[in-house]
Design a protein around this motif. Sequence first.
Motif, short mmCIF file in Angstrom:
data_model
loop_
_atom_site.label_atom_id
_atom_site.label_comp_id
_atom_site.label_asym_id
_atom_site.label_seq_id
_atom_site.Cartn_x
_atom_site.Cartn_y
_atom_site.Cartn_z
N GLY A 135 0.81 -1.21 0.00
CA GLY A 135 0.00 0.00 0.00
C GLY A 135 0.84 1.26 0.00
N THR A 136 2.12 1.14 -0.31
CA THR A 136 3.01 2.30 -0.34
C THR A 136 3.78 2.32 -1.66
N THR A 137 4.26 3.49 -2.03
CA THR A 137 5.02 3.64 -3.26
C THR A 137 6.50 3.43 -2.99
N LEU A 138 7.12 2.60 -3.81
CA LEU A 138 8.56 2.38 -3.69
C LEU A 138 9.30 3.58 -4.27
N THR A 139 10.11 4.22 -3.45
CA THR A 139 10.86 5.39 -3.90
C THR A 139 12.31 5.01 -4.21
N SER A 140 13.00 5.92 -4.89
CA SER A 140 14.37 5.64 -5.32
C SER A 140 15.34 5.56 -4.14
N ASP A 141 14.95 6.12 -2.99
CA ASP A 141 15.85 6.10 -1.83
C ASP A 141 15.47 5.00 -0.82
N PHE A 142 14.68 4.03 -1.26
CA PHE A 142 14.26 2.96 -0.35
C PHE A 142 15.49 2.20 0.17
N ASP A 143 15.51 1.92 1.48
CA ASP A 143 16.62 1.21 2.11
C ASP A 143 16.35 -0.29 2.05
N PHE A 144 16.96 -0.96 1.09
CA PHE A 144 16.73 -2.39 0.91
C PHE A 144 17.40 -3.24 1.98
N GLU A 145 18.39 -2.68 2.66
CA GLU A 145 19.08 -3.46 3.70
C GLU A 145 18.12 -3.93 4.78
N GLN A 146 17.05 -3.17 5.02
CA GLN A 146 16.13 -3.51 6.10
C GLN A 146 15.29 -4.75 5.81
N VAL A 147 15.36 -5.27 4.60
CA VAL A 147 14.61 -6.50 4.30
C VAL A 147 15.52 -7.71 4.17
N TYR A 148 16.83 -7.50 4.30
CA TYR A 148 17.78 -8.61 4.25
C TYR A 148 18.02 -9.12 5.67
N LEU A 149 17.52 -10.30 5.97
CA LEU A 149 17.77 -10.92 7.27
C LEU A 149 19.08 -11.70 7.17
N ILE A 150 20.14 -11.16 7.78
CA ILE A 150 21.47 -11.78 7.70
C ILE A 150 22.01 -12.00 9.11
N THR A 151 22.44 -13.20 9.39
CA THR A 151 23.08 -13.48 10.68
C THR A 151 24.11 -14.59 10.49
N ASP A 152 24.97 -14.77 11.45
CA ASP A 152 26.01 -15.79 11.38
C ASP A 152 25.39 -17.15 11.70
N VAL A 153 25.12 -17.92 10.67
CA VAL A 153 24.44 -19.20 10.86
C VAL A 153 25.28 -20.15 11.70
N MET A 154 26.60 -20.00 11.64
CA MET A 154 27.48 -20.88 12.40
C MET A 154 27.27 -20.73 13.90
N ASN A 155 26.78 -19.58 14.32
CA ASN A 155 26.55 -19.34 15.75
C ASN A 155 25.16 -19.73 16.21
N LEU A 156 24.34 -20.22 15.29
CA LEU A 156 22.98 -20.64 15.65
C LEU A 156 22.99 -22.08 16.14
N ASP A 157 22.28 -22.32 17.23
CA ASP A 157 22.08 -23.68 17.72
C ASP A 157 20.65 -24.08 17.40
N PRO A 158 20.44 -24.93 16.39
CA PRO A 158 19.07 -25.27 15.99
C PRO A 158 18.26 -25.90 17.11
#
Length: 441
Positions: free
Chosen positions: A194-217
């Motif tokens: 429901g919002t317009t994507l602008t040229s200055d949109f911060d795409f980093e906020q949709v990348y979920l990145i973490t150190d998988v090696m430190n995760l204990d499943p």
Amino acid sequence: MKRSCVMACALVLALSGGIAADAYTNYCDGATAASVSADYPAQLKSIGDQFDVSLDQLENGKTASTEESTSTAEAPTGEAAEEPVDHAKAVQDLYTQRVELFDEYTSVLTTAEYDAAVKLIDYDLLLKKLKLLFEEYKKLKEKSQQSAAAFRTGGCDKSVVDADKKAVESKYYEIQALLSEISALKAEIEAMTGTTLTSDFDFEQVYLITDVMNLDPEALTMITGGASLCIPEGIEPAEYEAPDITGQYNAALQCYYALGTAMREYIAADENVRRCESAIKLGEATADQLEAAQGEKTTAYMNAWTAKADLAKSLIELDKATGGALTNALGISWQRAAQYKSAVSEAQSGSGLWVIGRTAAGIVFMPMVLPNGVAPEEDDTVFYTLKYNGGKIGSGGGFSIIQPQQYEEKHRYATVTYYVNDVKVGVYKIDVFSPYGEFIG
């Protein structure tokens, strides 16, 4: 440090995301919350209102047996007595309906959030690809102009001119096809959010990145549905079924390794370009060799970003499978909180918001929005105690694991006492039969 080396370092940092989930935000959760059907909050509120009435009637002595005996005693001979109302059954049915509908609604909201994140990641990749195509088009056009000029002075054959012109046209149509794909995806995302994507949109906020090696499943907290502090008599407590996250975890691990490999290949390609640039100055390399090295760097660039996107998507799938284990610390967006708050029954309205979920360790009490009267400043310490029928059942600054309580008739509320810097600032009631609600008081 040379500019190309600085750019390479900057890209590596961007690709790694700092190897932390703190770049990911609640943007998609908030942007999609309003797009999900408004029927859910209205239905939940209606069920909550009915539940409150039915529980009142049940605890005021209007049980099925009382209704039946009264109707039988007062009904004239020969006339059919009115069907008695089984308030206990109504309470059980309404309780089950509310938990099931809340679970369905939460699943729909969460799915919309993750779907939006994945589409935005794909959109970001397309934009990066488009930028590279424009750069390639610019170089091909320049080369075509040079060959055309050379042909006019007899410097090359017409076949070279035609080939260069054909390469420009091919790249142009490739760009047009990509623009069409980008436009369609942009429209789809804007319809979801429901919002317009602008040229200055911060795409980093949709990348979920973490150190998988430190995760204990084995240690990832898994919330498998809504729960409540107490359960109406006659209702069997829902059994916790731990989801099998082996596939999602292994996929994330493989993507994590792939990103590391892609980053190393990009660094190597960047170093190769710089070596070629230096070699050309010494007459030890040709322009064609430099062009080939730059092409390899461009390919490595896109491979690295694609690997980052794949890792982010795999972590999103892992987060979804574990009931938000990777993003729980973010809480929920104010837009989703507003949707839940609008679903609170009239009798249980108050301020703030809390949610209760089901985990292997028991049920988890999750304050999402602090109630009125609890307004800590940045460095303040917030703490609460949770009590039911005089006994302490939980405490903490955030989420608190507790065991379900045996309902005591007419003890319909638990109490939450909040402290800021060890000073009591408020006492609130919470509904013991709902999987979500506001702080009353």
